[in-house]
Design a protein around this motif. Structure first.
Motif, mmCIF file in Angstrom:
data_model
loop_
_atom_site.group_PDB
_atom_site.id
_atom_site.type_symbol
_atom_site.label_atom_id
_atom_site.label_comp_id
_atom_site.label_asym_id
_atom_site.label_seq_id
_atom_site.Cartn_x
_atom_site.Cartn_y
_atom_site.Cartn_z
ATOM 1 N N PRO A 94 0.801 -1.233 0.000
ATOM 2 C CA PRO A 94 0.000 0.000 0.000
ATOM 3 C C PRO A 94 0.825 1.270 0.000
ATOM 4 C CG PRO A 94 -0.949 -1.602 1.515
ATOM 5 C CD PRO A 94 0.370 -2.174 1.054
ATOM 6 N N GLY A 95 1.984 1.252 0.669
ATOM 7 C CA GLY A 95 2.813 2.449 0.738
ATOM 8 C C GLY A 95 3.440 2.857 -0.576
ATOM 9 N N ASP A 96 3.356 2.000 -1.581
ATOM 10 C CA ASP A 96 3.924 2.317 -2.896
ATOM 11 C C ASP A 96 2.971 3.133 -3.761
ATOM 12 O OD1 ASP A 96 6.270 1.014 -2.309
ATOM 13 O OD2 ASP A 96 5.678 -0.864 -3.278
ATOM 14 N N HIS A 97 1.771 3.407 -3.266
ATOM 15 C CA HIS A 97 0.755 4.084 -4.071
ATOM 16 C C HIS A 97 0.387 5.429 -3.461
ATOM 17 C CE1 HIS A 97 0.261 0.308 -6.246
ATOM 18 N NE2 HIS A 97 0.178 -0.300 -5.080
ATOM 19 N N ASP A 98 0.243 6.443 -4.315
ATOM 20 C CA ASP A 98 -0.158 7.783 -3.884
ATOM 21 C C ASP A 98 -1.679 7.873 -3.900
ATOM 22 O OD1 ASP A 98 0.643 10.809 -3.532
ATOM 23 O OD2 ASP A 98 -0.945 10.750 -5.046
ATOM 24 N N VAL A 99 -2.276 8.223 -2.763
ATOM 25 C CA VAL A 99 -3.725 8.187 -2.645
ATOM 26 C C VAL A 99 -4.400 9.121 -3.639
ATOM 27 C CG1 VAL A 99 -3.717 9.909 -0.780
ATOM 28 C CG2 VAL A 99 -5.673 8.359 -1.058
ATOM 29 N N GLU A 100 -3.846 10.304 -3.846
ATOM 30 C CA GLU A 100 -4.513 11.237 -4.754
ATOM 31 C C GLU A 100 -4.460 10.734 -6.190
ATOM 32 O OE1 GLU A 100 -5.967 15.578 -4.976
ATOM 33 O OE2 GLU A 100 -4.136 15.296 -3.814
ATOM 34 N N GLU A 101 -3.343 10.125 -6.577
ATOM 35 C CA GLU A 101 -3.257 9.560 -7.919
ATOM 36 C C GLU A 101 -4.250 8.421 -8.098
ATOM 37 O OE1 GLU A 101 0.744 8.391 -8.674
ATOM 38 O OE2 GLU A 101 1.528 10.452 -8.662
ATOM 39 N N VAL A 102 -4.370 7.581 -7.072
ATOM 40 C CA VAL A 102 -5.300 6.450 -7.141
ATOM 41 C C VAL A 102 -6.734 6.948 -7.284
ATOM 42 C CG1 VAL A 102 -6.300 4.530 -5.834
ATOM 43 C CG2 VAL A 102 -3.818 4.841 -5.884
ATOM 44 N N LEU A 103 -7.142 7.876 -6.423
ATOM 45 C CA LEU A 103 -8.524 8.349 -6.459
ATOM 46 C C LEU A 103 -8.818 9.162 -7.719
ATOM 47 C CD1 LEU A 103 -9.101 9.318 -2.717
ATOM 48 C CD2 LEU A 103 -10.184 7.454 -3.976
ATOM 49 N N ALA A 104 -7.851 9.951 -8.177
ATOM 50 C CA ALA A 104 -8.049 10.712 -9.412
ATOM 51 C C ALA A 104 -8.247 9.774 -10.594
ATOM 52 C CB ALA A 104 -6.861 11.646 -9.656
ATOM 53 N N GLU A 105 -7.516 8.665 -10.600
ATOM 54 C CA GLU A 105 -7.680 7.678 -11.673
ATOM 55 C C GLU A 105 -9.063 7.032 -11.613
ATOM 56 O OE1 GLU A 105 -5.895 3.294 -12.705
ATOM 57 O OE2 GLU A 105 -4.448 4.850 -12.092
ATOM 58 N N TYR A 106 -9.489 6.658 -10.393
ATOM 59 C CA TYR A 106 -10.824 6.071 -10.250
ATOM 60 C C TYR A 106 -11.905 7.061 -10.692
ATOM 61 C CZ TYR A 106 -8.814 2.387 -7.208
ATOM 62 O OH TYR A 106 -8.102 1.339 -6.696
ATOM 63 N N TRP A 107 -11.742 8.327 -10.292
ATOM 64 C CA TRP A 107 -12.721 9.358 -10.650
ATOM 65 C C TRP A 107 -12.820 9.501 -12.169
ATOM 66 C CZ3 TRP A 107 -16.180 12.212 -7.839
ATOM 67 C CH2 TRP A 107 -16.720 13.354 -8.439
ATOM 68 N N ALA A 108 -11.677 9.530 -12.832
ATOM 69 C CA ALA A 108 -11.668 9.668 -14.291
ATOM 70 C C ALA A 108 -12.337 8.472 -14.961
ATOM 71 C CB ALA A 108 -10.227 9.822 -14.789
ATOM 72 N N GLU A 109 -12.079 7.272 -14.434
ATOM 73 C CA GLU A 109 -12.685 6.076 -15.013
ATOM 74 C C GLU A 109 -14.199 6.077 -14.812
ATOM 75 O OE1 GLU A 109 -10.697 2.857 -13.111
ATOM 76 O OE2 GLU A 109 -8.863 3.048 -14.299
ATOM 77 N N GLU A 110 -14.637 6.538 -13.664
ATOM 78 C CA GLU A 110 -16.069 6.512 -13.355
ATOM 79 C C GLU A 110 -16.827 7.593 -14.119
ATOM 80 O OE1 GLU A 110 -19.284 4.689 -11.905
ATOM 81 O OE2 GLU A 110 -17.206 4.025 -11.676
ATOM 82 N N THR A 111 -16.235 8.783 -14.225
ATOM 83 C CA THR A 111 -16.922 9.876 -14.908
ATOM 84 C C THR A 111 -16.824 9.752 -16.420
ATOM 85 O OG1 THR A 111 -14.932 11.271 -14.804
ATOM 86 C CG2 THR A 111 -16.508 11.442 -12.977
#
Length: 274
Positions: A94-111
Motif C-alpha cells: 500500500p505504501g507504494d501508491h499515492d492516494v490522490e493519484e489512485v482516487l483521481a484515476e478512479y474518478w476519471a474512469e467513473e466519470t
C-alpha cells in the motif's frame, strides 16, 4: 506485500495463544488461497460468531502480539472461509501508491469525461482530497463501539457483515488488513487491493478509520474524526464515489451532494462491490 513477523504459526501448537499473551476461543488458522496453500497463515478466526465485547477483550492484547482484529463474515461457510477468494500474491504494498493519484484515476474512469447528476456538485475534473476531520473519539475505542454494533444489531448490518467472526491478522496497521490477507472484494473494480488500502491509509490518517468488518465483497470501517464542514464532507463523498460508486448510488441517496449529508457525524462507513 511486506508485513511484520507473523506470530500466527505459533497458534498451530498453542491454539489458545497463551504464549502470545492471549486467551483465544477455539478457532482456525487460514492459509488457503485461490492459488493454493500460502506459505504461512494469513489469519486466525474464531469458530463461533462474535458477541458484544469480544473486540475489546481480544483486540488490545492481540495488538500487543502483532495481530490486528477484524470481523469477517462467514455466513454460509461450512468450513472456514471457503466462500472467500484470497489472493495475497496479487497484492502489492500500500505504501507504494499515492492516494490522490489512485482516487483521481478512479474518478476519471467513473466519470468517463461526462458530467452526471451523480457527481454533483463536482464536474469531470477530480476535486481533490478532503481536509482531515475533527477527532471525536479515540480511534480504537470507536472501532470497538462499531464492532459491538455489528455484533448486536445483526439485522441492520446483515447487508455487509451477516455473521461476524473475530479474526486476527498480522498487519502493520488496520488499513493494511485487506492487502495482508489478499482480500479480493473489489476485484471487479480494482485488481490490486493494495491501491484500495492506500486510500484506507489516508483515511486512517485523516479520519481515524479502522477496518472493522470484511465480507467477501463488503467493507465496514469505523470513523473517529468525521469531516468538519459541509465542503469537506462533499470532498470526502467524492472520494467515496471514486473508490466505491455503489456506496453513493445504490446503497446511498444517489448523488455525491446528498451522500455528503450522511457523512457529517457518521461513526462508520460501509462499502460493497459487485
Amino acid at each position: 506485500m511486506a508485513t511484520l513477523p507473523n506470530p500466527l504459526p505459533r497458534l498451530a501448537t498453542d491454539p489458545s495463544g497463551r504464549s502470545l499473551g492471549l486467551q483465544l476461543p477455539p478457532g482456525r488458522l487460514v492459509d488457503e488461497t485461490d492459488d493454493g496453500p500460502w506459505h504461512e497463515p494469513l489469519l486466525w478466526h474464531a469458530a463461533k460468531p462474535s458477541a458484544p465485547g469480544t473486540w475489546k477483550a481480544l483486540g488490545a492484547p492481540a495488538g500487543r502480539a502483532g495481530l490486528l482484529p477484524v470481523l469477517v463474515d462467514l455466513a454460509g461457510c461450512r468450513v472456514g472461509m471457503e466462500d472467500w477468494v484470497l489472493l495475497p500474491g496479487e497484492a502489492s504494498y500500500p505504501g507504494d501508491h499515492d492516494v490522490e493519484e489512485v482516487l483521481a484515476e478512479y474518478w476519471a474512469e467513473e466519470t468517463d469525461g461526462h458530467v452526471t447528476d451523480e457527481m454533483e456538485p463536482f464536474g469531470v475534473a477530480w476535486p481533490g482530497l478532503a481536509a482531515a476531520g475533527v477527532l471525536s473519539a479515540d480511534p480504537d475505542t470507536r472501532a470497538a463501539q462499531v464492532a459491538d454494533a455489528l455484533n448486536s444489531d445483526r439485522d441492520t448490518w446483515a447487508e455487509w457483515v451477516e455473521e461476524p467472526h473475530l479474526a486476527l491478522v498480522p498487519a502493520r496497521r488496520s488499513a493494511d488488513i485487506p492487502a495482508a490477507i489478499g482480500w479480493t472484494g473489489p476485484s471487479e473494480y480494482e485488481g490490486d487491493v493494495a491501491r484500495v488500502c492506500a486510500v484506507l491509509r489516508s483515511w486512517e490518517d485523516r479520519f481515524g478509520i479502522r477496518v472493522v468488518g470484511l465480507g467477501p465483497d463488503a467493507l465496514v470501517v469505523s470513523v473517529a474524526a468525521p469531516p468538519g464542514s459541509v465542503a469537506d464532507a462533499e470532498l470526502l463523498a467524492a472520494e467515496h464515489y471514486a473508490l466505491c460508486p455503489n456506496a453513493v448510488v445504490q446503497s446511498g441517496p444517489g448523488s455525491v451532494r446528498a451522500y455528503a449529508k450522511e457523512l457529517a457525524g457518521a461513526t462508520s462507513w460501509s462499502f460493497w462491490w459487485d
